[in-house]
Design an enzyme around this catalytic site. Structure first.
Site, PDB file in Angstrom:
ATOM      1  N   ARG A  51       0.828  -1.207   0.000  1.00 51.98           N
ATOM      2  CA  ARG A  51       0.000   0.000   0.000  1.00 51.98           C
ATOM      3  C   ARG A  51       0.855   1.247   0.000  1.00 51.98           C
ATOM      4  O   ARG A  51       1.978   1.245   0.496  1.00 51.98           O
ATOM      5  CB  ARG A  51      -0.843   0.064   1.278  1.00 51.98           C
ATOM      6  CG  ARG A  51      -1.606  -1.187   1.558  1.00 51.98           C
ATOM      7  CD  ARG A  51      -2.312  -1.032   2.894  1.00 51.98           C
ATOM      8  NE  ARG A  51      -2.876  -2.323   3.296  1.00 51.98           N
ATOM      9  CZ  ARG A  51      -3.614  -2.503   4.368  1.00 51.98           C
ATOM     10  NH1 ARG A  51      -3.885  -1.465   5.167  1.00 51.98           N
ATOM     11  NH2 ARG A  51      -4.109  -3.673   4.661  1.00 51.98           N
ATOM     12  N   ASP A  53       0.036   5.306   1.383  1.00 55.56           N
ATOM     13  CA  ASP A  53      -0.993   6.064   2.100  1.00 55.56           C
ATOM     14  C   ASP A  53      -1.555   7.221   1.278  1.00 55.56           C
ATOM     15  O   ASP A  53      -0.988   7.592   0.250  1.00 55.56           O
ATOM     16  CB  ASP A  53      -0.404   6.631   3.395  1.00 55.56           C
ATOM     17  CG  ASP A  53      -0.282   5.557   4.461  1.00 55.56           C
ATOM     18  OD1 ASP A  53      -1.046   4.574   4.400  1.00 55.56           O
ATOM     19  OD2 ASP A  53       0.581   5.706   5.341  1.00 55.56           O
ATOM     20  N   ARG A 198       7.817   7.602   7.004  1.00 52.59           N
ATOM     21  CA  ARG A 198       7.463   8.967   7.398  1.00 52.59           C
ATOM     22  C   ARG A 198       7.844   9.269   8.852  1.00 52.59           C
ATOM     23  O   ARG A 198       8.192  10.400   9.196  1.00 52.59           O
ATOM     24  CB  ARG A 198       5.981   9.224   7.134  1.00 52.59           C
ATOM     25  CG  ARG A 198       5.683   9.338   5.621  1.00 52.59           C
ATOM     26  CD  ARG A 198       4.224   9.213   5.294  1.00 52.59           C
ATOM     27  NE  ARG A 198       3.430  10.226   5.958  1.00 52.59           N
ATOM     28  CZ  ARG A 198       2.097  10.192   6.012  1.00 52.59           C
ATOM     29  NH1 ARG A 198       1.423   9.209   5.443  1.00 52.59           N
ATOM     30  NH2 ARG A 198       1.447  11.151   6.625  1.00 52.59           N
TER      31      ARG A 198
END
Lengths: 245, 245
Positions: A51, A53, A198
């Site tokens: 994935r 985000d 992140r």
């Protein structure tokens, strides 16, 4: 059935991320599946390498899907180019071995995080970079980054709600480059936990501001406590850069 | 009153162009005037070097305004940075001689037109470049571009509705560069008529496609007939690059 591999580039700004979420089609996976399903007349399901985000971009996301369609790979690419929105482009389409699985077969992943370190932001790249006006100690950030390399439990660097049993991940390399006002941080690893890149960036920035010592990263890894690490850096600076098989 | 010169960078994508239009504030001029008026408590009017059309960008638009405010130039710049939308950035603020006028004093202007000449578009630059998938004959385009240089009546290269008495303009230089898939055309002249750069680009593209001979530009200039030139190239590839005083 044929097994088709896609390499995909997307501007994630206006999407809720890669993964299809129930009814909403405002995800990259859903946009591509809808076009491929219409193209083949089949209910196509694509498997992504992982994935991304909401707001995160990809230069080379990889996915695969199975189909009985007899269209050539270039016909598939042209059809997708025509019907996908202009912020999603399929860069290549290739027929691959039946056993190829875009998620299970990943051997390594590279993520790039881009920072514009200048007093004022640049309007033309504002959606593809994170603006940091504060002075940054780049050498301290480079020292700190080295502590991420190796196999560690990254519990301090993932969302508290992460349900993964093991939070042990192997980071092959973290490199920091500077070119003019632009700082690029390249993360290379076997795989990453949710928000891990992140949060590593948010923590490196704390080091860059002088609020955290580079050596504190070592302690952070040992303490396994998300609340001690830096904030989650914003999504617009992050790019899925490459997936290795 | 003080005379303040601004150098402005903007992403024109979501605006109706530079010039304030009646009640709508969806123009770059209106956005800046509203912020400066709020800042000074005066009814500020800014004079731009010239208009840019809807969707056209600027790297160095120049404007000036008169004010009684005692704020320093860096305070003005910071205030604008804080309150302007993130697609408009004031790059510099300078106090200038009372006689400086951003429009009347222009000595030369440079416009840059960017073309992505590749099969597929690039999602990350799609708002700042024009995508041309067809093969282009760059040498023919360069030959054609030379015919624009000098003083000519550009009636064939402006909107039919243009009310200007004289359509004679002096073009100092037109240069075409290629770097990978990106073609840049730099126009340098004393001034340009409405849509003139975009119609020159649209015509150069006709030459690039092989639909028009380079020498035909000469004839086009003589015929003074807009309908004979190429189409108006799209706005997103155009940047006001520099204004000289």
């Amino acid at each position: 059935m044929r097994n088709i591999k896609l390499v995909i580039q997307y501007d994630g700004s206006r999407y809720r991320g890669w993964q299809r979420l129930g009814d909403t089609d405002n995800t990259i996976q859903a946009k591509i599946e809808n076009v491929l399903s219409r193209m083949t007349g089949e209910q196509v399901e694509i498997i992504g390498s992982g994935r991304t985000d909401a707001g995160v971009h990809a230069l080379n996301q990889v996915a695969n899907f199975k189909t009985n369609s007899t269209m050539s790979t270039s016909e598939i690419q042209d059809y997708c180019y025509r019907y996908l929105p202009d912020d999603i482009v399929i860069k290549s389409v290739e027929e691959v071995d039946d056993r190829f699985h875009a998620r299970y077969n990943v051997k390594g992943k590279k993520y790039l995080y881009r920072i514009l370190n200048s007093k004022y932001h640049d309007p033309f790249i504002r959606k593809y970079i994170t603006h940091v006006p504060e002075k940054l100690d780049l050498e301290a950030m480079k020292t700190a980054a080295n502590y991420f390399i190796g196999e560690h439990d990254f519990t301090s660097f993932t969302t508290a709600k992460s349900k993964k049993k093991s939070r042990v991940k192997k980071v092959f390399d973290v490199e920091i480059f500077k070119d003019g006002d632009i700082i690029e941080i390249l993360f290379y690893g076997k795989g990453f936990l949710h928000n891990m890149v992140r949060i590593m960036v948010g923590t490196l920035l704390e080091v860059g501001y002088g609020k955290m010592k580079p050596e504190y990263i070592k302690e952070l890894l040992e303490k396994k406590d998300r609340s001690l690490a830096g904030p989650t850096a914003p999504p617009q600076g992050l790019f899925l850069y490459e997936v290795e098989y």
